[in-house]
Design a protein around this motif. Structure first.
Motif, PDB file in Angstrom:
ATOM      1  N   MET B   1     -12.275  16.897  37.623  1.00  0.00           N
ATOM      2  CA  MET B   1     -10.834  17.211  37.531  1.00  0.00           C
ATOM      3  C   MET B   1     -10.387  17.234  36.074  1.00  0.00           C
ATOM      4  O   MET B   1     -10.687  16.323  35.314  1.00  0.00           O
ATOM      5  CB  MET B   1     -10.025  16.140  38.261  1.00  0.00           C
ATOM      6  CG  MET B   1      -9.667  16.515  39.678  1.00  0.00           C
ATOM      7  SD  MET B   1      -8.696  15.188  40.422  1.00  0.00           S
ATOM      8  CE  MET B   1      -7.407  16.123  41.205  1.00  0.00           C
ATOM      9  N   PRO B  15      -3.602  12.757  46.938  1.00  0.00           N
ATOM     10  CA  PRO B  15      -4.338  11.482  46.942  1.00  0.00           C
ATOM     11  C   PRO B  15      -5.415  11.410  45.858  1.00  0.00           C
ATOM     12  O   PRO B  15      -5.621  10.376  45.229  1.00  0.00           O
ATOM     13  CB  PRO B  15      -4.987  11.438  48.322  1.00  0.00           C
ATOM     14  CG  PRO B  15      -4.210  12.375  49.175  1.00  0.00           C
ATOM     15  CD  PRO B  15      -3.620  13.417  48.259  1.00  0.00           C
ATOM     16  N   ARG B  16      -6.095  12.518  45.626  1.00  0.00           N
ATOM     17  CA  ARG B  16      -7.165  12.500  44.631  1.00  0.00           C
ATOM     18  C   ARG B  16      -6.604  12.333  43.225  1.00  0.00           C
ATOM     19  O   ARG B  16      -7.151  11.592  42.409  1.00  0.00           O
ATOM     20  CB  ARG B  16      -7.981  13.793  44.729  1.00  0.00           C
ATOM     21  CG  ARG B  16      -9.301  13.752  43.989  1.00  0.00           C
ATOM     22  CD  ARG B  16     -10.475  13.745  44.937  1.00  0.00           C
ATOM     23  NE  ARG B  16     -11.691  13.268  44.311  1.00  0.00           N
ATOM     24  CZ  ARG B  16     -12.730  14.052  44.021  1.00  0.00           C
ATOM     25  NH1 ARG B  16     -12.684  15.353  44.280  1.00  0.00           N
ATOM     26  NH2 ARG B  16     -13.813  13.544  43.488  1.00  0.00           N
ATOM     27  N   ALA B  19      -5.548   8.765  42.713  1.00  0.00           N
ATOM     28  CA  ALA B  19      -6.714   7.888  42.590  1.00  0.00           C
ATOM     29  C   ALA B  19      -7.388   8.052  41.230  1.00  0.00           C
ATOM     30  O   ALA B  19      -7.757   7.073  40.578  1.00  0.00           O
ATOM     31  CB  ALA B  19      -7.714   8.185  43.713  1.00  0.00           C
ATOM     32  N   ARG B  20      -7.527   9.311  40.782  1.00  0.00           N
ATOM     33  CA  ARG B  20      -8.152   9.550  39.473  1.00  0.00           C
ATOM     34  C   ARG B  20      -7.300   8.937  38.367  1.00  0.00           C
ATOM     35  O   ARG B  20      -7.814   8.347  37.425  1.00  0.00           O
ATOM     36  CB  ARG B  20      -8.310  11.055  39.208  1.00  0.00           C
ATOM     37  CG  ARG B  20      -9.397  11.764  39.979  1.00  0.00           C
ATOM     38  CD  ARG B  20     -10.800  11.248  39.674  1.00  0.00           C
ATOM     39  NE  ARG B  20     -11.211  11.406  38.288  1.00  0.00           N
ATOM     40  CZ  ARG B  20     -11.853  10.486  37.590  1.00  0.00           C
ATOM     41  NH1 ARG B  20     -12.149   9.332  38.124  1.00  0.00           N
ATOM     42  NH2 ARG B  20     -12.198  10.715  36.347  1.00  0.00           N
ATOM     43  N   SER B  23      -7.902   5.287  38.060  1.00  0.00           N
ATOM     44  CA  SER B  23      -9.211   5.009  37.440  1.00  0.00           C
ATOM     45  C   SER B  23      -9.173   5.222  35.932  1.00  0.00           C
ATOM     46  O   SER B  23      -9.696   4.421  35.167  1.00  0.00           O
ATOM     47  CB  SER B  23     -10.291   5.929  38.018  1.00  0.00           C
ATOM     48  OG  SER B  23     -10.444   5.715  39.384  1.00  0.00           O
ATOM     49  N   GLU B  27      -9.925   2.474  33.107  1.00  0.00           N
ATOM     50  CA  GLU B  27     -11.051   2.590  32.179  1.00  0.00           C
ATOM     51  C   GLU B  27     -10.613   2.816  30.736  1.00  0.00           C
ATOM     52  O   GLU B  27     -11.446   3.069  29.873  1.00  0.00           O
ATOM     53  CB  GLU B  27     -11.941   3.769  32.608  1.00  0.00           C
ATOM     54  CG  GLU B  27     -12.751   3.488  33.843  1.00  0.00           C
ATOM     55  CD  GLU B  27     -13.135   4.774  34.560  1.00  0.00           C
ATOM     56  OE1 GLU B  27     -13.079   5.856  33.938  1.00  0.00           O
ATOM     57  OE2 GLU B  27     -13.466   4.700  35.751  1.00  0.00           O
ATOM     58  N   VAL B 111      -1.003   4.366  50.542  1.00  0.00           N
ATOM     59  CA  VAL B 111      -1.993   4.552  49.486  1.00  0.00           C
ATOM     60  C   VAL B 111      -2.584   3.194  49.135  1.00  0.00           C
ATOM     61  O   VAL B 111      -1.890   2.330  48.588  1.00  0.00           O
ATOM     62  CB  VAL B 111      -1.359   5.185  48.230  1.00  0.00           C
ATOM     63  CG1 VAL B 111      -2.448   5.525  47.215  1.00  0.00           C
ATOM     64  CG2 VAL B 111      -0.552   6.416  48.591  1.00  0.00           C
ATOM     65  N   VAL B 112      -3.841   2.989  49.499  1.00  0.00           N
ATOM     66  CA  VAL B 112      -4.480   1.692  49.258  1.00  0.00           C
ATOM     67  C   VAL B 112      -5.481   1.833  48.119  1.00  0.00           C
ATOM     68  O   VAL B 112      -6.296   2.747  48.111  1.00  0.00           O
ATOM     69  CB  VAL B 112      -5.222   1.188  50.517  1.00  0.00           C
ATOM     70  CG1 VAL B 112      -5.901  -0.150  50.240  1.00  0.00           C
ATOM     71  CG2 VAL B 112      -4.271   1.078  51.699  1.00  0.00           C
ATOM     72  N   ARG B 113      -5.419   0.944  47.170  1.00  0.00           N
ATOM     73  CA  ARG B 113      -6.386   0.954  46.089  1.00  0.00           C
ATOM     74  C   ARG B 113      -6.963  -0.446  45.904  1.00  0.00           C
ATOM     75  O   ARG B 113      -6.212  -1.392  45.680  1.00  0.00           O
ATOM     76  CB  ARG B 113      -5.705   1.423  44.797  1.00  0.00           C
ATOM     77  CG  ARG B 113      -6.623   1.452  43.607  1.00  0.00           C
ATOM     78  CD  ARG B 113      -7.837   2.328  43.877  1.00  0.00           C
ATOM     79  NE  ARG B 113      -8.664   2.400  42.695  1.00  0.00           N
ATOM     80  CZ  ARG B 113      -8.821   3.513  41.980  1.00  0.00           C
ATOM     81  NH1 ARG B 113      -8.229   4.620  42.336  1.00  0.00           N
ATOM     82  NH2 ARG B 113      -9.584   3.511  40.931  1.00  0.00           N
TER      83      ARG B 113
END
Lengths: 140, 311
Positions: B1, B15-16, B19-20, B23, B27, B111-113
């Protein structure tokens, strides 16, 4: 302080009705001890639930464990569910009681690696590491 | 992405993309600053951040699952940050809170992380604040942050949450444990989960007495709720308590005060985080004799003016 290596995130799941989770839990712990962050989704999940969790958790690889014999329908179903969720790029690895003649068919169906009982855990960990590294290189 | 895709995904509540984004921030990716500056501050300001904390095995995840279900019935989009500990030896983690919440896996508005502490000790991970903002900005009006199983003094959660609920269960310790200073004094809601188990009434009485010490006015005291999360009992009462506390905090200005304090603390933490590498560099290259108290060495390392500021 040394340069911190990237932490790989993976999901370990069990699709379908098979409740035998010793293998999945063993592998989840082994991956944890090898420095992975392992999202464990428990037993009896649908392929769609596993795919949705893999997307939300932004994992670099998905590992499936199945001992019931339903791998020929359920493993490819997870691959398809990931595609439907726009995450067909996430590699799927599979393991369990899988007859030799099914392994090639599963690979054709998009499962990147298949492991059967007796495989040394180091080999599986190395496969996850390599799958994650490839996926993370592709992604960025 | 690509970066545009992630920013667009974030805006479109994909959602993606969400989530990205989490992350990349976790990081410390170069893109993190761009992601964080694209967030919707108004949504972040309006969201309700509920902290759920408590010892391991008290029922935090199961309770979280039930609370999610109730807020979904009210039509709220819910974000969950579930934190589990990283191994101090391997750096790996087993993130298992999600197992109890899989019933919501196909609901696009939950939305669970799962996040690992990655060496942090206060019960949360360093990126929890950023993840919370990303979730709020993606339209989650209720955000539940579940801490690692805590002992008595993991206090990170009370800084970041608008409302903190401490989950306890009978059989985890005697009343002396409950008398100790720490989380018990600062939680807004004290939940006695597994209320169908022996000892629950006694634990609830202990909690009531602790709550009474919190102030002479009813509204200043922690609320005590009894639940059986596995059966969904007491969850309506818990939600009512959360709403009462939230309304009272909004009215009294407590909510704003807490947000401001939390904000400043997070700025401080990031500032310390950012100067840390240069201090580490100094220690590694500094030819010191390793004698005397490390505190005195630190003062010498930083120079006098720094010491005066810190004291």
């Amino acid at each position: 302080m040394p340069e911190q290596k990237k932490t790989h995130r993976v999901l370990i799941g069990k699709p379908g009705l098979d409740g035998h989770d010793r293998g999945a839990k063993f592998l989840a712990r082994a991956l944890r001890d090898a420095g992975f962050e392992v999202v464990y989704t428990g037993i009896r999940r649908t392929p769609e639930e596993i795919a949705a969790a893999a997307v939300q958790e932004d994992v670099s690889a998905v590992g499936l464990s199945l001992l019931s014999g339903a791998h020929m329908s359920l493993f490819p179903a997870v691959v398809q569910a990931l595609k439907n969720a726009g995450a067909g790029d996430i590699p799927v690895l599979g393991g369990g009681i899988i007859p030799d003649e099914d392994i090639d068919l599963l690979k054709e169906a998009g499962i990147s690696e298949v492991y059967t009982p007796g495989t040394p855990v180091e080999k599986i960990i190395a496969a996850f590491r390599s799958a994650c590294e490839k996926q993370e290189a592709r992604r960025t | 992405m690509k970066s545009e895709d992630i920013l667009r995904g974030l805006r479109d509540r994909d959602p993606r993309g969400i989530a990205r984004a989490i992350s990349l921030v976790e990081e410390n990716d170069p893109l993190a600053d761009e992601i964080l500056s694209s967030l919707d501050d108004a949504l972040v300001a309006e969201a309700m951040i509920l902290g759920i904390t408590g010892p391991p095995g008290a029922g935090k995840s199961t309770l979280t699952d039930r609370v999610i279900a109730k807020y979904r019935l009210k039509g709220k989009r819910v974000g969950v940050i579930a934190v589990d500990p990283s191994s101090p030896i391997s750096g790996g983690a087993l993130l298992g809170d999600r197992v109890r919440m899989m019933g919501h896996a196909l609901d696009k508005d939950v939305v669970v992380r799962s996040m690992a502490t990655r060496g942090r000790l206060g019960g949360l991970c360093a990126a929890a604040g950023a993840a919370m903002r990303i979730l709020a900005s993606s339209g989650c009006s209720v955000i539940i942050i579940e801490t690692v199983g805590v002992g008595q003094s993991e206090m990170d959660i009370i800084r970041i949450a608008d409302i903190t609920a401490l989950v306890l269960a009978p059989g985890l310790g005697d009343d002396i444990q409950a008398m100790k200073a720490g989380l018990l004094e600062v939680a807004d809601i004290l939940i006695v989960n597994k209320a169908d188990c022996p000892g629950a009434e006694a634990l609830a009485m202990d909690m009531e007495s602790i709550a009474r010490e919190g102030g002479s006015k009813e509204k200043d005291r922690a609320k005590v709720c009894m639940t059986v999360a596995s059966e969904g009992k007491g969850i309506d009462e818990l939600l009512a308590a959360i709403e009462t506390v939230d309304a009272s905090h909004r009215e009294s200005g407590e909510r704003r005060t807490r947000r401001e304090k939390a904000y400043d603390l997070e700025v401080l933490e990031w500032a310390l985080e950012m100067i840390k590498p240069s201090i580490i560099e100094k220690i590694n290259t500094w030819n010191h004799d390793r004698k005397g108290a490390p505190r005195l060495q630190a003062a010498k390392l930083l120079g006098r003016e720094c010491v005066r500021i810190s004291e």
